[in-house]
Design a protein around this motif. Structure first.
Motif, PDB file in Angstrom:
ATOM      1  N   SER A   4      11.218  15.526  -6.830  1.00  9.05           N
ATOM      2  CA  SER A   4      11.233  14.524  -5.765  1.00  9.05           C
ATOM      3  C   SER A   4      10.213  14.908  -4.697  1.00  9.05           C
ATOM      4  N   GLU A  12       0.828  -1.194   0.000  1.00 10.40           N
ATOM      5  CA  GLU A  12       0.000   0.000   0.000  1.00 10.40           C
ATOM      6  C   GLU A  12       0.871   1.256   0.000  1.00 10.40           C
ATOM      7  N   GLY A  13       1.971   1.257   0.759  1.00 14.08           N
ATOM      8  CA  GLY A  13       2.888   2.395   0.811  1.00 14.08           C
ATOM      9  C   GLY A  13       3.530   2.655  -0.543  1.00 14.08           C
ATOM     10  N   LYS A  14       3.884   1.555  -1.245  1.00 20.95           N
ATOM     11  CA  LYS A  14       4.484   1.706  -2.570  1.00 20.95           C
ATOM     12  C   LYS A  14       3.474   2.284  -3.555  1.00 20.95           C
ATOM     13  N   GLN A  15       2.220   1.860  -3.432  1.00 17.86           N
ATOM     14  CA  GLN A  15       1.185   2.381  -4.317  1.00 17.86           C
ATOM     15  C   GLN A  15       0.991   3.884  -4.088  1.00 17.86           C
ATOM     16  N   SER A  60       3.246   5.975  -2.874  1.00 26.90           N
ATOM     17  CA  SER A  60       4.414   6.722  -3.364  1.00 26.90           C
ATOM     18  C   SER A  60       4.406   6.803  -4.882  1.00 26.90           C
ATOM     19  N   ARG A  61       3.965   5.749  -5.578  1.00 25.41           N
ATOM     20  CA  ARG A  61       3.864   5.801  -7.041  1.00 25.41           C
ATOM     21  C   ARG A  61       2.812   6.814  -7.482  1.00 25.41           C
TER      22      ARG A  61
END
Length: 160
Positions: free
Chosen positions: A18, A1-4, A6-7
């Protein structure tokens, strides 16, 4: 979920920006850019409209741009709401005017303080000179008193 997340955030920010830059400031979001571009378009349209009403024509003829605003500046299609861009420009103008007044007041206060400082420095210099003169005079008086005492001592010895 965190990667989603951040994407998704990276897609929203765009390439070359950034997350740290966006968080620290100096980055304008799409909404801010859109508002600024809308304001530029409105200014250009207002300039074109004023040129058109003044009867100014270019070599290509007069261009007609249909106005989507009524006399109050509210959007004709929007149903009479307050124009956010104009309100923001008004707020910015008011803040700029307030800041200008504050700067002017601070400049005046600085000038007054500088004048007061100059006067106090002159006064201090005069007092130092007076102290020096008084100390010199006191030293001379002490020397003269010592001379008088020495003479009176020698006179007393001669009388005896």
């Amino acid at each position: 979920e965190g990667k989603q997340l951040s994407r998704a955030l990276a897609r929203e920010l765009g390439e070359g920006v950034s997350v740290e830059q966006a968080v620290s400031g100096g980055w304008r979001g799409r909404a801010q850019q859109i508002i600024m571009l809308k304001a530029k378009v409105k200014k250009l349209e207002a300039g074109d409209f004023s040129a058109q009403t003044a009867g100014i024509s270019s070599g290509y003829g007069t261009r007609s741009v249909p106005s989507q605003r009524d006399a109050t500046g509210a959007s004709a299609a929007g149903g009479g709401g307050v124009d956010v861009d104009r309100r923001a420009e008004g707020d910015l103008a008011a803040m700029s005017s307030d800041r200008r007044q504050i700067v002017e007041a601070l400049a005046e206060e600085r000038e007054e303080l500088m004048e007061a400082n100059t006067q106090l420095e002159k006064r201090s210099g005069a007092q130092k000179a007076r102290i020096h003169n008084l100390e010199t005079e006191a030293r001379k008086m002490k020397d003269n008193l010592q001379v008088v005492l020495d003479k009176s001592g020698s006179d007393d010895r001669l009388v005896e």
